[in-house]
Scaffold this active site. Structure first.
Site, short mmCIF file in Angstrom:
data_model
loop_
_atom_site.label_atom_id
_atom_site.label_comp_id
_atom_site.label_asym_id
_atom_site.label_seq_id
_atom_site.Cartn_x
_atom_site.Cartn_y
_atom_site.Cartn_z
N ALA A 237 0.91 -1.48 -0.32
CA ALA A 237 0.00 0.26 0.11
C ALA A 237 1.00 1.13 -0.01
CB ALA A 237 -0.95 -0.19 1.45
N SER A 270 3.05 -2.69 4.76
CA SER A 270 2.77 -0.87 4.32
C SER A 270 3.94 -0.85 3.49
CB SER A 270 2.33 0.09 5.56
OG SER A 270 3.82 -0.65 6.05
N ASP A 271 3.73 0.76 3.25
CA ASP A 271 5.08 1.14 2.07
C ASP A 271 5.71 1.47 3.59
OD1 ASP A 271 7.39 2.60 0.92
OD2 ASP A 271 5.70 3.74 0.03
N TRP A 272 7.38 1.87 3.48
CA TRP A 272 7.88 2.43 4.85
C TRP A 272 6.97 3.85 5.64
CZ3 TRP A 272 8.16 -1.80 2.72
CH2 TRP A 272 8.99 -2.90 2.79
N GLY A 273 6.86 3.92 7.09
CA GLY A 273 7.01 4.89 7.39
C GLY A 273 5.26 5.37 6.81
#
Ligand code: BGC
Length: 735
Positions: A237, A270-273
């Site tokens: 995402a 998720s994407d990172w952060g």
């Protein structure tokens, strides 16, 4: 045998041996069953060790986790259960090495996804995917953060080079085959960044707003097709919000569409952060919090345990999040045949694959008076361009790949990482010298415009390499070439009308000098064999066959959103304090009519349209036959090479609904055909029924209206050479 040790001190071989002691070691059981059995045997501690992880590289106070190879993420092995560690690495354009954490570990740099898109060649996508899978396997990685499937809605987007095209069918087909290629090597791939992650400006706080039917017919359709073809083990995402909800907690995107309508059985990372909550995210369908040290809180750590203990999140949701990961790892073969570090990689052979991929995609945009290919008998050829003696440009950010011999120059700063401008080691100048045989090849770096023009005066021809660098985290301020290059090109063209411009760009650029330049080539970022590929096109060893995967506007005033927000005023990086709050970008302006479809709807003439590309030979298309087929339609057409060189034509099937102003022609099928001089081939093109349909968000299904459909064979989105009509009855299709 290669013995690597996991954090717990058990070796990879022990883990493998343990697998066979358990019932889920039985390869005859389905991946679902095997995953269920493992989950039943896992402790809560083990489950939670797979629900979130920091970046697996030294970052601020964080060390590289023990056992990690050093990459985007690491999830520890569970040796007693025979489950290997997950080592996740960026791999959009080759296996990455974020921050050079693994010193000396290089990889083959493929052309940008845009250039792969320009090939219109699913086989090439598969082949380059296989290469990524093989290199990842040899390096010990088993999950690839690849498969960029976002549609290019904003031509100035800094990450367009990681995406395939502006068209849902082309994007889905090419991204899907790349993923299939990676996974054919027993390595999981993602598709990313789900969904409508269309700009970098304010990427962590921008909401992409659009009504559901348009969303389904465009950005979601690209992902739907990519997932059908590639069966990726995971979906990432994005950072952005869609219709006011972060994608990582967007129930509609995750639970309703992806896991519901599309019945997706892999996991959502998720994407990172990019995570902002605990319950909201996990209950909306997010399975894993990636790069959790970039988030304000470890949402999927202690907070999630407490939410489970308090009954706010059912245990079954935790089990499902873990099961989905195991299910994909079993399905793709990672657990039965885990990669081992240190395998051999044939970098010379792989470099050639990268070169061939570039050769398949490079687009000849203009060739007045057949100035190209350059005659072998040239006496003096001038090559101009800031880095044309060193290498070819590549895009910046997490997708960056650095083969041996890459040269880095200053780029930008991204959350404390220096993002270099990387030049891939493929010097256009040297490659031109090799193809030009006896000609004297003179180099000028183009920084002094007058000197470059002066040098051009004495040459038989001048080739100007223009660069436009883009990076993750930063959009292009405009579509103009930076650093006075428009002036340089105009001055050289005045001095010597026999000039050729080669564009190394991250997307479309404007060309105020176009009328005075007889030949233009678009190479985007062509990867590690790019110099040789470009030289091959310049001298005719390669007959150009690429077709534009994205429309080149004549100017920004033609875009649905001409004004661009200033990238400096909105935070584009995860983990940084946010200036201002969430802001909205409305994509309802163009809806599903992106790129060439927007231009058709607005009756605008672009500089170069989607699907366009010239060849050194000519083709004729004839004998179009169209028939209704199943829920859609199919066409057959004969394509003949009428010139004197072997070449490649790409017949494109467009459809529209007769009498419906709002239904502008859409690409519904395409093929890529190699033809010897005089040869003809008959090709079948079957339209994807969803391209004939509209999405009915009330009934939640695709609806093809009864009516007469125009079926057109185009050389590109504006040049239809054959037409027919076919009547279709009304029909529906479940998503
Ligand atoms: C990017 C992703 C990438 C991830 C891990 C993020 O900043 O958006 O594409 O996979 O970092 O490096």
């Amino acid at each position: 045998m290669n013995m690597t040790h996991s954090a717990s001190g058990s070796s990879r071989a022990d883990t493998q041996e343990n697998l066979l002691k358990h019932p889920w070691g039985d390869r005859n059981l389905s991946p679902d069953r095997r995953a269920d059995l493992v989950v039943q045997a896992m402790t809560e501690e083990e489950k939670f060790s797979w629900l979130s992880a920091p970046m697996a590289i030294p970052f601020g106070p964080w060390e590289k986790p023990e056992g990690a190879l050093g990459s985007a993420a690491y999830y520890p092995a569970i040796p007693r259960l025979g489950i290997p560690a997950m080592q996740q690495v960026d791999a959009s354009l080759g296996v990455g090495n974020l921050g050079n954490v693994r010193p000396g570990d290089n990889a083959t740099a493929l052309p940008s996804s845009l250039l792969l898109g320009a090939s219109f060649d699913p086989e090439m996508a598969r082949k380059t995917g296989e290469l990524v899978g093989q290199e990842a396997r040899a390096k010990g990685f088993n999950v690839q953060l690849a498969g960029g499937a976002n549609l290019i809605r904003e031509p100035r987007n800094g990450r367009n080079f990681e995406y395939v095209s502006e068209d849902p069918l082309l994007t889905g087909v090419i991204a899907g085959h790349s993923v299939a290629g990676i996974q054919s090597q027993g390595i999981v791939s993602t598709v990313k960044h789900y969904a409508v992650n269309a700009q970098e400006t304010g990427r962590v706080m921008v909401s992409s707003d659009m009504a559901e039917p348009a969303l389904r017919e465009s950005d979601l359709l690209a992902f739907e097709i990519a997932i059908e073809i590639g069966q990726p083990g995971s979906v990432m995402a994005g950072y952005n919000l869609v219709n006011g909800e972060y994608t990582s907690e967007n129930r509609f995107l995750l639970n309703t569409v992806l896991k519901g309508d599309w019945n997706y059985s892999g996991w959502v990372m998720s994407d990172w952060g990019a995570v902002h909550s605990t319950e909201t995210s996990i209950l909306a369908g997010l399975d894993v919090q990636s790069g959790c040290n970039l988030d304000p809180e470890p949402f999927f750590g202690e907070a999630l345990r407490q939410a489970v203990a308090a009954g706010r999140v059912p245990q079954s949701r935790i089990d499902d999040a873990v099961r989905r990961q195991l299910r994909s790892l079993f399905a793709v073969g990672v657990i039965d045949n885990p990669p081992g570090p240190g395998g051999p990689i044939d970098y010379s052979a792989n470099r050639l694959v990268a070169q061939r991929a570039a050769e398949a995609g490079i687009i000849l945009l203009k060739n007045d008076s057949n100035i190209l290919p350059l005659a072998k008998g040239l006496k003096r050829l001038l090559v101009i361009g800031h880095h044309a003696d060193i290498g070819v440009l590549s895009g910046g950010g997490s997708s960056s790949v650095t083969p041996v011999g890459s040269v880095s120059v200053d780029g930008l700063d991204l959350i404390g990482f220096k993002i270099d401008k990387v030049l891939h080691p493929s010097s256009p100048l040297r490659a031109i010298e090799a193809e030009a045989q006896a000609a004297e090849v003179v180099f000028n770096n183009g920084l002094d415009i007058e000197a470059a023009a002066e040098a051009a005066r004495g040459a038989d021809a001048a080739v100007i390499f223009a660069e436009e660098w883009r990076s993750e985290g930063l959009d292009a301020a405009s579509l103009s070439l930076p650093d006075n290059q428009d002036r340089l090109i105009a001055a050289v063209a005045r001095a010597n009308p026999r000039c050729v411009v080669v564009l190394e760009s991250g997307g479309p650029v404007t060309m105020p000098w176009l009328d005075s330049v007889p030949a233009v080539i678009a190479a985007f970022y062509p990867g590690q064999g790019g110099g040789e590929a470009i030289a091959g096109v310049l001298f005719g060893r390669v007959n150009p066959a690429g077709r534009l995967p994205i429309t080149f506007p004549a100017g920004e005033n033609q875009l649905p959103r001409p004004a661009q927000r200033d990238p400096e005023t909105t935070t584009s990086y995860p983990g940084l304090p946010r200036k201002g709050g969430i802001f909205h970008v409305s994509y309802d302006i163009e809806g599903s009519d992106i790129g060439y479809r927007w231009f058709a709807r607005q009756k605008l003439k672009p500089l170069f349209t989607f699907g366009f590309g010239l060849s050194y030979t000519s083709f004729e298309m004839s004998d179009l036959e169209v028939r209704g087929e199943g829920l859609g339609l199919a066409a057959s057409v004969t394509v003949r090479n009428t010139g004197s060189r072997a070449g490649i034509e790409t017949p494109q099937l467009y459809v529209s609904l007769a009498g419906e102003q709002g239904f502008v022609p859409r690409l519904a099928a395409f093929a890529r055909l190699s033809l010897e001089p005089g040869e003809s081939k008959r090709v079948d093109l079957t339209a994807d029924p969803r391209l004939l349909a509209r999405f009915d968000d009330q009934a939640r299904l695709w609806r093809i209206a009864a009516g007469s459909y125009n079926v057109m064979i185009g050389r590109n989105a504006r040049d239809m050479v054959l037409n027919a009509t076919v009547s279709l009855p009304a029909s529906t299709r479940q998503p």
